[in-house]
Enzyme design. Structure first.
Site, short mmCIF file in Angstrom:
data_model
loop_
_atom_site.label_atom_id
_atom_site.label_comp_id
_atom_site.label_asym_id
_atom_site.label_seq_id
_atom_site.Cartn_x
_atom_site.Cartn_y
_atom_site.Cartn_z
CD GLU A 45 -3.06 -1.10 0.57
OE1 GLU A 45 -3.32 -0.05 -0.04
OE2 GLU A 45 -3.76 -2.12 0.51
CG ASP B 132 -18.34 -11.00 -3.96
OD1 ASP B 132 -19.39 -10.51 -3.49
OD2 ASP B 132 -17.20 -10.58 -3.64
#
Length: 151
Positions: free
Chosen positions: A70, A95
């Site tokens: 990140e 999904d």
């Protein structure tokens, strides 16, 4: 997993989902290949997570914790994130299909029935930050003759 094994493993679920959702199976297989490194990512291996979907507070299913990169204050750091864990390829594909179907910005893509045109429409709607995202999916579809999954 090599591309041939990946396609054999994922194509039946992609086709089943396409019959319900109208999302081309060729697109689903190619996107899964791109996002999971042909099923070799830890997310895919440990939890059938083909598309790198994190578990946000709306998720009530199983989860797994794995490290990811990140950016915090402009610096790349490794953090442990919570990811959605699925019981099968079909659960992961369904999904992702629900996400596309329920997000109005992707509605125009459903006017297209081929994997390449669907991929370009999803990319144009801002699905990924990679400006070549749609092209990459189209390239996988063509290189592996995945359009045959859409008949």
């Amino acid at each position: 997993m090599n591309p041939s094994d990946f396609i054999s493993a994922v194509a039946p679920a992609a086709r089943a989902s396409a019959a319900k959702t109208k999302i081309p199976a060729s697109f689903t297989v190619a996107q899964g290949a791109l996002e999971s490194g042909w099923g070799t990512s830890q997310l895919a291996l440990q939890g059938f997570n083909l598309f790198g979907v994190k578990a946000d507070p709306s998720w009530h299913g199983d989860t797994m914790k794995l490290p990811t990169a990140e950016y915090v204050n402009g610096q790349r750091v490794t953090v442990v994130a919570t990811w959605r864990k699925y019981g099968s390829w079909l659960e992961a594909i369904d999904d992702r299909a629900a996400f596309l179907l329920n997000n109005p910005r992707y509605k125009p893509a459903f006017a297209y029935t081929s994997g390449p045109t669907f991929a370009c429409a999803i990319a144009a709607a801002g699905y990924a930050t990679d400006p070549k995202y749609g092209q990459k999916i189209v390239s996988i579809i063509k290189a592996h003759n995945l359009s045959t999954l859409d008949v």
